[in-house]
Design a protein around this motif. Structure first.
Motif, PDB file in Angstrom:
ATOM      1  N   UNK A 138       0.660  -1.264   0.022  1.00  0.00           N
ATOM      2  CA  UNK A 138      -0.171   0.087  -0.124  1.00  0.00           C
ATOM      3  C   UNK A 138       0.861   1.289  -0.248  1.00  0.00           C
ATOM      4  N   UNK A 139       0.435   2.119  -0.930  1.00  0.00           N
ATOM      5  CA  UNK A 139       1.152   3.631  -0.780  1.00  0.00           C
ATOM      6  C   UNK A 139       0.067   4.456  -0.155  1.00  0.00           C
ATOM      7  N   UNK A 140       0.445   4.750   1.106  1.00  0.00           N
ATOM      8  CA  UNK A 140      -0.232   5.432   2.030  1.00  0.00           C
ATOM      9  C   UNK A 140       0.175   6.879   2.242  1.00  0.00           C
ATOM     10  N   UNK A 141      -0.671   8.147   1.658  1.00  0.00           N
ATOM     11  CA  UNK A 141      -0.154   9.207   1.891  1.00  0.00           C
ATOM     12  C   UNK A 141      -0.694   9.499   3.415  1.00  0.00           C
ATOM     13  N   UNK A 142       0.300  10.376   4.032  1.00  0.00           N
ATOM     14  CA  UNK A 142      -0.140  10.853   5.290  1.00  0.00           C
ATOM     15  C   UNK A 142       0.146  12.278   5.523  1.00  0.00           C
ATOM     16  N   UNK A 143      -0.561  13.061   5.451  1.00  0.00           N
ATOM     17  CA  UNK A 143      -0.277  14.486   5.625  1.00  0.00           C
ATOM     18  C   UNK A 143       0.717  14.946   4.884  1.00  0.00           C
ATOM     19  N   UNK A 144       0.904  14.497   3.535  1.00  0.00           N
ATOM     20  CA  UNK A 144       2.098  15.186   2.737  1.00  0.00           C
ATOM     21  C   UNK A 144       3.217  14.102   2.419  1.00  0.00           C
ATOM     22  N   UNK A 145       3.286  13.205   3.408  1.00  0.00           N
ATOM     23  CA  UNK A 145       4.543  12.183   3.548  1.00  0.00           C
ATOM     24  C   UNK A 145       3.674  10.817   2.985  1.00  0.00           C
ATOM     25  N   UNK A 146       4.598   9.982   2.320  1.00  0.00           N
ATOM     26  CA  UNK A 146       4.137   8.571   1.984  1.00  0.00           C
ATOM     27  C   UNK A 146       4.950   7.491   2.660  1.00  0.00           C
ATOM     28  N   UNK A 147       3.901   6.589   3.026  1.00  0.00           N
ATOM     29  CA  UNK A 147       4.406   5.304   3.906  1.00  0.00           C
ATOM     30  C   UNK A 147       4.055   4.238   2.977  1.00  0.00           C
ATOM     31  N   UNK A 148       4.918   3.344   2.792  1.00  0.00           N
ATOM     32  CA  UNK A 148       4.770   2.057   1.739  1.00  0.00           C
ATOM     33  C   UNK A 148       4.987   0.998   2.708  1.00  0.00           C
ATOM     34  N   UNK A 149       3.643   0.279   2.636  1.00  0.00           N
ATOM     35  CA  UNK A 149       3.541  -1.069   3.639  1.00  0.00           C
ATOM     36  C   UNK A 149       2.798  -2.081   3.210  1.00  0.00           C
ATOM     37  N   UNK A 150       2.846  -3.260   3.482  1.00  0.00           N
ATOM     38  CA  UNK A 150       1.987  -4.412   2.805  1.00  0.00           C
ATOM     39  C   UNK A 150       0.633  -4.331   3.569  1.00  0.00           C
ATOM     40  N   UNK A 151       0.648  -3.804   4.990  1.00  0.00           N
ATOM     41  CA  UNK A 151      -0.605  -3.806   5.669  1.00  0.00           C
ATOM     42  C   UNK A 151      -0.948  -2.535   6.371  1.00  0.00           C
ATOM     43  N   UNK A 152      -2.273  -2.323   6.335  1.00  0.00           N
ATOM     44  CA  UNK A 152      -2.815  -1.154   7.045  1.00  0.00           C
ATOM     45  C   UNK A 152      -3.859  -1.736   7.826  1.00  0.00           C
TER      46      UNK A 152
END
Length: 389
Positions: A138-152
């Protein structure tokens, strides 16, 4: 333009009890966890009671002493005038887990976040604004930053903001609200009386719904009128004066608050208290916990306990999935659905037992429509062993 943080195993959106429990359990299992949380300094907390059944869940997380040692008061049970004039008592002291707690809720939440941080969880200030699949990540946008993780993990509350972005739907049974206030004692009389309230919560049914009150660790009292949104004005609950007039028609809640010398309310807050669940509490690469998975009527007094149970259970399911168990998340979703269905059946029994009036609130809940009652606090499901390393 966003910056990228690579290498996280799980992103947890929301740092209430459910999100913090999930993050802590995952980190303990060896996962690299990012916990997304936005501070709300002005958020009003109603205060809550924590049932004794939460004790083994806190022990499972290794934080029982940490989160309950200071700042909270014991809760010895629940008293209720439910469908009758007399008060009945449900005491905790003789039970297997001892007393519960009247919580300083902001302190409780902070303690859990700090425990997660000390276990290695990374905190990111902000909120999730996008989650896009990218292969098995998952490419997750968090208030302007991006976190890449397989699980959310969605721990954003009953609105389930993240799960809805991923295609899940919130299925609401009702839209119950609590018109709440915190009442301050009038002085020495209130201070003395507080020692005689036995540290119990009190529920009393009313024509418009029901009343709830409990002592807070601060020495104040929480008091709330629970009803349907369209009945708030009819019951006179829109203003402090009208709320006080409605309280005067109660018996036991009015007498307890008078004994404690509480002053009339200066401010009212309307809190969401409805029952809902997600169409599915998990999907490929994601799970929902706490109210995002199953939100229930406060008559059950199980919100935080369920938050802890779902956080722990979801962490086990994610760990098993990462270890190769292809059905772990599906089993978690099935369990969440079963627990919610059990609650719906029990709430019907509860509200039928409390009915004394032929008023809209009660007929809606006792004549074949979906209703709310006392359900099981939640179970921690064992998942197959897995590993993040």
């Amino acid at each position: 333009m966003t910056s990228r943080r690579k290498g996280a195993d799980v992103l947890v959106a929301g740092a209430g009890p459910a999100g913090s429990a999930a993050a802590l359990a995952l980190a303990t299992a060896g996962a690299d966890v990012v916990l997304v949380h936005r501070e709300h300094p002005s958020r009003w907390h109603a205060g809550e009671s924590l049932a004794p059944t939460a004790r083994p869940l806190l022990e499972h997380l290794g934080i029982l002493d940490r989160v309950t040692a200071h700042g909270h008061r014991p809760c010895y049970g629940h008293h209720s005038a439910w469908g009758q004039d007399t008060v009945t008592a449900s005491d905790f002291v003789g039970g297997p887990y001892g007393s519960g707690w009247h919580l300083d809720r902001p302190l409780f939440d902070r303690s859990m976040r700090e425990a997660a941080r000390e276990a290695g969880v990374s905190h990111h200030s902000g909120c999730v604004t996008a989650a896009v699949p990218a292969g098995d990540q998952w490419r997750v946008t968090v208030s302007g930053a991006e976190v890449v993780a397989p699980y959310v993990v969605d721990a954003t509350g009953a609105g389930a903001r993240v799960a809805r972005r991923l295609g899940a739907r919130v299925l609401a049974t009702d839209h119950l609200v609590a018109v709440a206030t915190v009442l301050t004692g009038a002085g020495p009389q209130g201070d003395t009386a507080r020692g005689n309230t036995e540290r119990t919560s009190l529920i009393e049914s009313a024509a418009f719904g029901w009343w709830y009150t409990a002592p807070l660790p601060s020495g104040q009292h929480i008091a709330m009128a629970v009803t349907d949104p369209d009945l708030v004005a009819r019951a006179g609950l829109r203003t402090p004066a009208g709320w006080s007039d409605a309280l005067a028609t109660s018996r036991h809640v009015r007498e307890r608050l008078a004994l404690c010398g509480t002053r009339p309310p200066q401010r009212l807050t309307v809190l969401r208290a409805g029952t809902s669940r997600l169409s599915a509490a998990a999907g490929p690469g994601w799970v929902a916990v706490g109210d995002a998975a199953t939100a229930t009527d406060p008559i059950a007094a199980r919100g935080i306990t369920t938050a802890l149970a779902t956080g722990i259970t979801a962490a086990g399911a994610l760990t098993a999935c990462a270890g190769g168990d292809e059905h772990a998340l599906e089993r978690y979703a099935d369990l969440a659905s079963a627990v919610h269905a059990e609650f719906l059946r029990a709430r019907m029994v509860c509200y039928r037992a409390g009915r004394r009036w032929d008023t809209p609130f009660w007929t809606r809940r006792t004549e074949g429509r979906p209703v709310i009652g006392l359900g099981e606090a939640g179970r921690v499901a064992d998942a197959r062993p897995g590993s993040w390393r």
